[in-house]
Structure formats: C-alpha cells, structure tokens
Design a protein around this motif. Structure first.
Motif, short mmCIF file in Angstrom:
data_model
loop_
_atom_site.label_atom_id
_atom_site.label_comp_id
_atom_site.label_asym_id
_atom_site.label_seq_id
_atom_site.Cartn_x
_atom_site.Cartn_y
_atom_site.Cartn_z
N PRO A 161 11.56 -5.95 40.65
CA PRO A 161 11.88 -4.54 40.81
C PRO A 161 11.66 -3.80 39.48
O PRO A 161 11.84 -4.37 38.41
CB PRO A 161 13.37 -4.55 41.18
N ARG A 162 11.31 -2.53 39.58
CA ARG A 162 10.97 -1.78 38.37
C ARG A 162 12.12 -1.70 37.38
O ARG A 162 11.93 -1.86 36.18
CB ARG A 162 10.50 -0.37 38.74
N ILE A 163 13.35 -1.48 37.88
CA ILE A 163 14.47 -1.33 36.95
C ILE A 163 14.70 -2.61 36.16
O ILE A 163 15.03 -2.57 34.98
CB ILE A 163 15.76 -0.90 37.69
N ARG A 228 8.08 -3.21 41.86
CA ARG A 228 8.56 -2.59 43.10
C ARG A 228 9.52 -1.45 42.78
O ARG A 228 10.54 -1.65 42.15
CB ARG A 228 9.27 -3.64 43.96
N GLU A 229 9.17 -0.27 43.24
CA GLU A 229 10.03 0.89 43.00
C GLU A 229 11.33 0.77 43.77
O GLU A 229 12.40 1.14 43.28
CB GLU A 229 9.30 2.17 43.38
N ASP A 230 11.26 0.26 45.00
CA ASP A 230 12.48 -0.01 45.78
C ASP A 230 13.10 -1.29 45.26
O ASP A 230 12.44 -2.34 45.23
CB ASP A 230 12.14 -0.13 47.26
N PRO A 231 14.38 -1.28 44.86
CA PRO A 231 14.93 -2.42 44.13
C PRO A 231 15.26 -3.63 44.99
O PRO A 231 15.36 -4.74 44.48
CB PRO A 231 16.20 -1.85 43.51
N ARG A 472 19.17 2.28 44.49
CA ARG A 472 19.97 1.89 43.33
C ARG A 472 21.11 2.89 43.11
O ARG A 472 22.25 2.49 42.81
CB ARG A 472 19.07 1.81 42.10
N ARG A 473 20.84 4.17 43.24
CA ARG A 473 21.87 5.18 43.01
C ARG A 473 23.01 5.04 44.01
O ARG A 473 24.18 5.19 43.66
CB ARG A 473 21.26 6.57 43.11
N ARG A 495 22.26 -6.10 37.73
CA ARG A 495 22.40 -7.56 37.83
C ARG A 495 22.19 -8.01 39.27
O ARG A 495 21.49 -9.01 39.51
CB ARG A 495 23.79 -7.96 37.33
N TYR A 496 22.76 -7.32 40.25
CA TYR A 496 22.58 -7.71 41.64
C TYR A 496 21.11 -7.59 42.05
O TYR A 496 20.62 -8.38 42.86
CB TYR A 496 23.44 -6.85 42.58
N ILE A 497 20.46 -6.58 41.50
CA ILE A 497 19.03 -6.41 41.79
C ILE A 497 18.24 -7.59 41.23
O ILE A 497 17.32 -8.11 41.88
CB ILE A 497 18.53 -5.07 41.22
N ALA A 498 18.61 -8.04 40.03
CA ALA A 498 17.88 -9.14 39.39
C ALA A 498 18.19 -10.49 40.02
O ALA A 498 17.34 -11.38 40.03
CB ALA A 498 18.22 -9.19 37.90
#
Length: 560
Positions: A161-163, A228-231, A472-473, A495-498
């Motif tokens: 994901p991008r973030i 990926r823009e969507d996380p 994400r927001r 962290r959850y995204i990663a």
C-alpha cells in the motif's frame, strides 16, 4: 530437573531438527535468543534462500504426517499438529508470494534489521567483533536481494500500500540523513574499543549506507508510483484469498472477516458500559469528556523519556510483588525497560517486548515509545506495561523458554504457529491486572478499558480495511472515536495496513482464554483454583487456539 524421556521421541527429534534448520535460515533470530553460532550471517531473501525454506517445510510436513498420531503423548500430539500447521502455512504463503508485501514495512522491514540486531549482538571480543563485521559486510547482498523483491512486486503487481511505502521511504531518508559521526549502527554496536567503533563507522559508510540508498532509490522511484492507493489487502491481486491466509496465519483459525467485524462491534458495546460508569462516577458527562480531562491533566504526562521508563519499571516491580498470589510458577528471567530507538519511534507502536536470551545472559526487554511525549499518558502506560511485561508477554514467553518439560522447538519456536495465544494472553493480562489490584486509580482502570476497547476496535478496523474496503481516514477516525490519540490512531492504522490480520490476535485469543476460564469456574465452583488455571495456561508454551481449547480442561484437574 531431568527432562522427561519423551523429549527424545521421534516427534521431538523431528521438531528440534526443524528448529535447528530454522535458526540456520534465520540467523538473526538465533542472535536474539543468545545463540551466537550464526552471528556472522544474515538471512537470505533471494530466490535460492526462499527455495531452501520451502523445501524445509515440505519435508517437515511429510515427516510429521508419516508419524501416526495414535498412541502419542499429549505433548507429542500437540507438537506434531503444530509442525503440520506451520508447514502448511509456509507453503501457502510461498505460493501466494507474501514476501513481496513484507519487503516494504515501516516497522520490521529489512532496513530495521541491523540497528535492531546490534543491540542484541555482543562484539566485545576479537572473535565476536569479526562476526559482527562479517554480518555487516553481508548487508550489501542482503539489501540487493530485497531490492530484487521490489522489482518482483512491480512485475507481478503485488506491491505494498502507498502509505506503507511512503512511511518506509521517510524512515530510510531519516536514517540516511544522520551524519556518519552519529550514525545509528556504530552508536549501538556493543564493541570493546573506540578503534572497533571507528571500523564499524567505516563499514557503515562503505556498505550500509550505499545498500540502503540503492534500496531507497528503487522504492521511491518506479515502485512508489506502482503502490496501491487503496490500503486494504482486498485491492491486491487475489487480495481476498491473501487476507484469509493472513487471518489463519495470525489466529490459527479460519474466520470469516465479516463475522469478526461484528464480534468487534459487540465487544465495543460491552466495554463502553464500564467506561461510562467510571466517567459518571467522576462527574463527567461522557467517557469522551472524562478522557479529555485526563488528557489535559499535566500530571498524567511524563515530562521526559526517563520519567516514562521509570514509571514502567515501578509498575513491573509492583506486579512482580503481587504475582505469587495469582501464579504458582514465576519466570527466573528479569525484565529490562528501554526506550524505543529514535530512528524508528515515529513509526513504532507505543510499546513492545523482546524475549530473554536462552543462556540467561540477558532478560526480557520491554520497549516503551517516548515519541510525542504529551500523548503518552500514564493512564495508558500502566495497562500496556501489564500487557507487554508482567504478567503479560514476559511471563508467557520467559516461562515458555525456561520450561524444561518442553522440547527446544516448543520452548523457542512455537510462536511460529501464530500470535493469537501470545497476544490473547497479553490482553487477558491487562484485565487480570485489574483483579490483581495493580491499577493505582480509577483513571488507570479507565485506561485499561480504553485499551480493551482498542483491541475490540482492531477487529473492526482490520476487517474494515482489508475486507470491507474502508479508507485509511475512516479507520483513523474510528480509532479516535474509540479513545486513541491522533498520533496513536494514525500509527496503529498504518501498522494494521502493513500487517494484515495481526490486529485480530489480541481479542480473538483473549476471548478464548476467558471462555475456557468461565467454563472451568462453572465446572469447579468455589473450588476453582485460579493459580492452577494460570499455571496450566502457561505450562505448555504457545499453542494454536484450537489445541488450547481441546486440551486445557484436561490439564486443569477437577477437584476431587
């Protein structure tokens, strides 16, 4: 104490051979446990290294399945099951190419390995120093192989994901901006002389910084543009299947994301009752108002990192003093408190734990994060300390390592089977701390309930992000509503995204331990022995939740 005869059983011989192979494939894991045999090496993330790992789990699965389960002792049956679960998970993740996601990680990515391992690797003799030098010089090929994984992700479309990529880029940029005279690795290296430190500084300039720059160049170049823009993991190729695999990997259960989402919402409703009661008793109109008072109370914030760490040490000492009333067996290893390193504190959780060395040379280590001190409230620190240290992870992991009734694999390698048992015990320990009378005030109890709510919210947010297509927001805002600060809500969401699925382990594991306790309390009535229950929960090492459910009622004997 003489180990039982069945430690030499075919199952345990297979398990311990497997663990030996795992340490050779993961030499920095060996270092963390105090095993210095591989201190001159790093992991091999190349296709050849991954192929060796694949062959290992395939062989172990076949050999474990060839051992008939009939007639095995309880521990042998558990070990056999665990080997098969770990092997099947390894094959499935290799088939799915999960390494392409894990190479970009702001918390445990490859760029964090050397700074972390320097704190655990002694380099205070000529032989040990040369081992460290060899390990540092291996960093160039190590990062080159990780850079190739970035390119592999680009070629297959399975990118981060991008973030997560942006956070990793920013972290690398911060690390590389540090002047060589103040560089992290030379500063942390446990060397014997200034001359040795100067040599480490030279290797940092010649090997470490160039390797990180080469990785960073690819990461912030073509790779970042393709992230990926969507996380959520749903946005990756075959993302739904990937997420189900990660849920099984972390919890050892095959759970439906939407059902987990609903469990989280129900747990939040329950914990809100307790928070409202404390707020009302304090004259606050709502938990939100009460939390605002705590946030604005200057006495609730540490004035320095040292004050934060000293409070954690005091709470550990208080917990250890009370523990014999709730546990029959206590760990021999102590628990040291350290600050999270500055280079990673911006991306790291509030706290985390590292296990003791197996030779007794180093106790457990509890890391507390002093980033953004005004947001680090004592009312949150208390419950976190009981989770990460005593009676939480330190008790569970140290007792596991010290248990002479378990094979080496079960003492050191069993956490490969997933995190739900370990993190479930950690969350259970926060609630147990309330029973133990450890919280200094109703404000700290409120902090505990906020932490329980946070773990319930993790079920909602993790499944929301990775299955229900939350932004994400939206995830950050949900955590803010639960009671987290903006800093923690942002760090935790990323962290959850990663780490898809990891956030589920806490509440899922805790619910199972609590359910088993309630079942045994109902069975035994007033004769229920809480110390015996805790000792048996911790007496068999890390377990799949299904195994704990099956076996624990027989371990906690019914009163005669």
């Amino acid at each position: 104490m003489t180990p039982p005869d069945d430690l030499a059983s075919p199952v345990n011989r297979l398990a311990d051979r497997f663990w030996e192979d795992i340490l050779e494939l993961n030499p920095t894991t060996a270092t963390v446990y105090g095993d210095e045999r591989y201190n001159d090496r790093l992991e091999d993330p190349s296709p050849a290294g991954r192929a060796r790992a694949r062959r290992l789990v395939e062989r172990v699965k076949a050999e474990a399945e060839a051992i008939a389960p009939d007639g095995l002792s309880v521990e042998d049956r558990i070990t056999r099951d665990m080997l098969i679960v770990i092997a099947e998970q390894g094959v499935e993740e290799d088939d799915q190419g999960v390494h392409r996601l894990r190479v970009v990680d702001q918390i445990n990515g490859p760029q964090t390995l050397i700074p972390q391992i320097c704190q655990f690797q002694p380099a205070d003799t000529p032989e040990r120093f040369e081992q460290l030098v060899a390990r540092l010089e291996a960093y160039g090929p190590f990062m080159a192989a990780n850079t190739e994984i970035l390119r592999e992700g680009l070629a297959t479309g399975l990118t981060a994901p991008r973030i997560v990529a942006e956070r990793t880029v920013a972290q690398l940029e911060r690390m590389l901006a540090i002047p060589l005279a103040e560089a992290i690795v030379p500063s942390l290296a446990r060397v014997a002389s200034d001359a040795d430190r100067d040599r480490i500084r030279a290797i940092t300039a010649e090997v470490l910084y160039p390797a990180d720059r080469a990785f960073l160049d690819v990461l912030r170049g073509d790779y970042l543009a393709a992230t990926r823009e969507d996380p959520g993991l749903w946005s990756a190729p075959d993302g739904e299947s990937l997420y189900r695999t990660q849920i099984r990997s972390w919890t050892t259960l095959d759970l439906d994301p939407r059902e987990v989402h609903e469990i989280g919402l129900e747990e939040l409703r329950k914990v809100d009752e307790g928070r409202r009661a404390i707020a009302a008793a304090a004259g606050a109109a709502s938990p939100r108002e009460y939390r605002r008072r705590l946030d604005e109370d200057a006495a609730n914030s540490p004035r320095s990192k040292d004050e934060l760490l000293e409070r954690a040490r005091e709470d550990i000492e208080r917990a250890m003093a009370i523990a014999p009333r709730f546990f029959g067996t206590l760990p021999r290893a102590g628990c040291e408190v350290r600050a999270v390193e500055e280079f990673k504190e911006k991306d790291a959780p509030f706290a985390y734990y590292f296990p003791p060395a197996t030779d007794g040379s180093r106790g457990g280590t509890y890391y507390a994060n002093g980033y953004d001190l005004p947001s680090r409230k004592f009312t949150k620190l208390a419950t976190t300390t009981y989770h990460e240290a005593v009676p939480g992870h330190h008790f569970q992991i140290a007792l596991e390592q010290e248990n002479e009734n378990l094979s080496t694999f079960r003492r050191l390698g069993a956490r490969m089977v997933g995190g739900a048992y370990v993190e479930g015990w950690g969350l259970y320990s926060e609630k147990l701390a309330d029973e133990m009378g450890l919280f200094r005030s109703e404000a700290e109890r409120f902090g505990m309930l906020d932490a329980v709510a946070w773990r319930a919210a993790r079920l909602v947010v993790d499944t929301g992000l990775h299955a229900l297509r939350w932004t994400r927001r939206r995830a950050i805002d949900f955590l803010l509503e639960t009671g987290l600060s903006e800093t923690d809500a942002t760090i935790e969401t990323d962290r959850y995204i990663a780490w898809p699925g990891q956030a589920l382990t806490y509440m899922i594991g805790c619910r199972e331990i609590e359910r088993l306790r309630a079942e045994l309390e109902a069975r035994d009535g007033s004769r229920f022995d809480l110390r015996a229950f805790h000792d048996q929960v911790l007496a068999h090492g890390s377990l799949p939740l299904a195994t704990l459910t099956r076996e624990l009622p027989t371990w906690v004997a019914a009163p005669a």
